[in-house]
Design an enzyme around this catalytic site. Structure first.
Site, PDB file in Angstrom:
ATOM      1  N   PHE A 111      -6.083  16.664   3.936  1.00 38.01           N
ATOM      2  CA  PHE A 111      -6.086  15.659   5.000  1.00 38.01           C
ATOM      3  C   PHE A 111      -5.131  16.042   6.134  1.00 38.01           C
ATOM      4  O   PHE A 111      -5.322  15.634   7.269  1.00 38.01           O
ATOM      5  CB  PHE A 111      -5.698  14.283   4.455  1.00 38.01           C
ATOM      6  N   HIS A 122      -9.165   0.001  -0.953  1.00 36.22           N
ATOM      7  CA  HIS A 122      -8.509   1.092  -0.221  1.00 36.22           C
ATOM      8  C   HIS A 122      -9.556   2.107   0.247  1.00 36.22           C
ATOM      9  O   HIS A 122     -10.558   2.313  -0.418  1.00 36.22           O
ATOM     10  CB  HIS A 122      -7.477   1.765  -1.147  1.00 36.22           C
ATOM     11  N   HIS A 127       1.804   4.743  -2.366  1.00 41.20           N
ATOM     12  CA  HIS A 127       1.077   5.560  -3.333  1.00 41.20           C
ATOM     13  C   HIS A 127       1.942   6.570  -4.069  1.00 41.20           C
ATOM     14  O   HIS A 127       3.028   6.922  -3.617  1.00 41.20           O
ATOM     15  CB  HIS A 127      -0.058   6.303  -2.634  1.00 41.20           C
ATOM     16  N   ASP A 159       2.139   2.642   3.674  1.00 40.38           N
ATOM     17  CA  ASP A 159       1.216   3.736   3.325  1.00 40.38           C
ATOM     18  C   ASP A 159       1.981   5.009   2.983  1.00 40.38           C
ATOM     19  O   ASP A 159       1.479   6.121   3.145  1.00 40.38           O
ATOM     20  CB  ASP A 159       0.170   4.008   4.425  1.00 40.38           C
ATOM     21  N   GLU A 203       0.880  -1.173   0.000  1.00 40.76           N
ATOM     22  CA  GLU A 203       0.000   0.000   0.000  1.00 40.76           C
ATOM     23  C   GLU A 203       0.908   1.209   0.000  1.00 40.76           C
ATOM     24  O   GLU A 203       1.246   1.777   1.042  1.00 40.76           O
ATOM     25  CB  GLU A 203      -0.972   0.018   1.184  1.00 40.76           C
TER      26      GLU A 203
HETATM   27 MN    MN Z   1      -3.283   4.384   1.618  1.00 44.29          MN
END
Ligand code: MN
Length: 325
Positions: free
Chosen positions: A23, A164, A10, A287, A8
Site C-alpha cells: 500500500f 472496515h 490495528h 488508524d 480503528e
Molecule cells: Mn484502518
C-alpha cells in the site's frame, strides 16, 4: 485533550503481516512492519505522548476476509483473537479488543463472536468488507442472506460491528485500471465500503435488527456528503425506492451507524459529519499504524468544535458504545 479513546487501531500477526505490504512505498515497509508488530512499546509511548488513554485494537486488512478456505480462515481468526486477548490482558486500561471473524463460515463467525465477547472480553468485531468464500474470485457482501443468523447474534450480544475497508478484487476494479494510485485509502477503500454500507441499509437488515450498531471509519467513507442525494434524487417522480428496506436510507444512517475520524483529520469534513449524524455518533480514531497518532491528535485537540463535542467525540461516545466506563 487527555483521555482520548481510539477504535480503528490495528496490529498484525505473522500470518497477516504481509497483507499490509504494497500500500505504501517499499522504503517505508521496515517502519510499518515494526509499527504493526509492536503491541506494548512504541504503541503505548505514542498514546502517552498524545493523550490517548485507550486503543481498541483490530487485526490488519484484508487478512481473514481474503482466505477463501473457511477452515483456514476460522483457525487464523481464532489465533489472532487469542493473541490479542493475551496482549490486552497485560494492559486492560490501555488496550481493548475487537474480534476478527471468518465470515466464510457464518455460523462459526457467530460462535467466535460470542466466545470473543463472553470469554475474551472483547468489545465488538471488526470485519474487512466482503469475504472471498471457496472461489478466490468471489466477493460475498454482508447483506447476503447467509448472514441472517450472524446479525441476529450480533444484535443479541449488543456489541458494535466495525465495517472496515478493503480493495475490490481486480475483477471488480475495472474503473481503476491504469490508475493504481486510486486503490487503497486514496479512493477505492472509501468507495468500496460506502457501497457496502448502503447495501446493508437497503437490504432491510436494520428493520429486522433495529438495535444493530455499525461503525464506519474515515468520517463515514464519504457518506455524510452523499446521503441526502441517495434519498432525494429525482424527487419530482415520487417513485418509491426499489429496495427491501422500509425507511429512507438516511434514517438507518442516523440510527444504526457511528463514524470515526480514522485517517480523515479534516475539520470541514468533521463538521459535515456532525451536521448529518450528530456529535453523539462520531468517535475519535487514528488508524494507527497506517496514519500517525500525532497527526490525528494534534488536529483533533485543536479543531474548531465545541468543547462539549470534543469530549463526546474524543472519549465519552466510545465509553458508552463499548461499555468501557
Ligand atoms: Mn484502518
Amino acid at each position: 485533550m487527555q483521555g482520548k479513546i481510539g477504535l480503528e487501531e490495528h496490529f498484525a500477526i505473522d500470518d497477516t503481516l504481509h497483507d499490509s505490504k504494497g500500500f505504501l512505498a517499499d522504503s517505508t515497509w521496515p517502519e510499518l512492519e515494526s509499527r504493526l508488530m509492536d503491541m506494548q512499546e512504541r504503541r503505548i509511548a505514542e498514546m502517552d505522548r498524545h493523550g490517548m488513554q485507550t486503543m481498541i485494537l483490530s487485526l490488519n486488512a484484508p487478512a481473514i476476509q481474503s482466505i477463501p478456505d473457511a477452515k483456514r480462515a476460522s483457525d487464523m481468526a481464532r489465533r489472532a483473537n487469542d493473541f490479542l486477548a493475551r496482549e490486552v490482558a497485560k494492559r486492560p486500561s490501555r488496550l481493548q479488543g475487537l474480534a476478527a471473524l471468518a465470515m466464510q463460515d457464518p455460523d462459526g463467525a457467530a460462535r467466535e463472536l460470542v466466545r470473543c465477547v463472553k470469554e475474551l472480553g472483547f468489545r465488538g468485531a471488526l470485519v474487512n468488507g466482503f469475504s472471498q468464500i471457496g472461489d478466490p474470485n468471489s466477493m460475498v457482501y454482508l447483506d447476503d442472506a447467509r448472514y441472517r443468523g450472524f446479525w441476529a447474534e450480533c444484535e443479541r450480544l449488543d456489541v458494535p460491528f466495525y465495517l472496515h475497508p478493503r480493495n475490490p478484487l481486480p475483477s471488480a476494479a475495472q474503473i481503476y485500471e491504469g490508475h493504481p494510485w486510486l486503490l487503497g485509502p486514496t479512493w477505492a477503500f472509501g468507495q468500496e465500503t460506502a457501497v457496502h454500507a448502503l447495501r446493508l441499509m437497503a437490504s432491510g437488515l436494520f428493520d429486522r435488527h433495529p438495535k444493530l450498531q455499525i461503525i464506519l471509519g474515515h468520517l463515514g467513507e464519504g457518506l455524510p456528503y452523499s446521503m441526502w442525494r441517495v434519498d432525494n434524487r429525482n424527487a419530482w417522480t415520487k417513485a418509491p425506492p426499489r429496495y427491501p428496506a422500509k425507511e429512507k436510507l438516511g434514517f438507518y444512517f442516523q440510527r444504526n451507524f457511528h463514524l470515526t475520524t480514522a485517517g480523515n483529520f479534516r475539520t470541514q469534513t468533521l463538521i459535515d459529519a456532525i451536521l448529518e449524524v450528530g456529535a453523539d455518533r462520531i468517535m475519535f480514531s487514528t488508524d494507527w499504524p497506517f496514519e500517525n497518532v500525532d497527526h490525528a491528535a494534534i488536529w483533533f485537540d485543536a479543531c474548531s468544535i465545541s468543547e462539549a463535542d470534543r469530549l463526546k467525540i474524543g472519549r465519552t461516545n466510545a465509553e458508552r458504545l463499548f461499555k468501557l466506563a
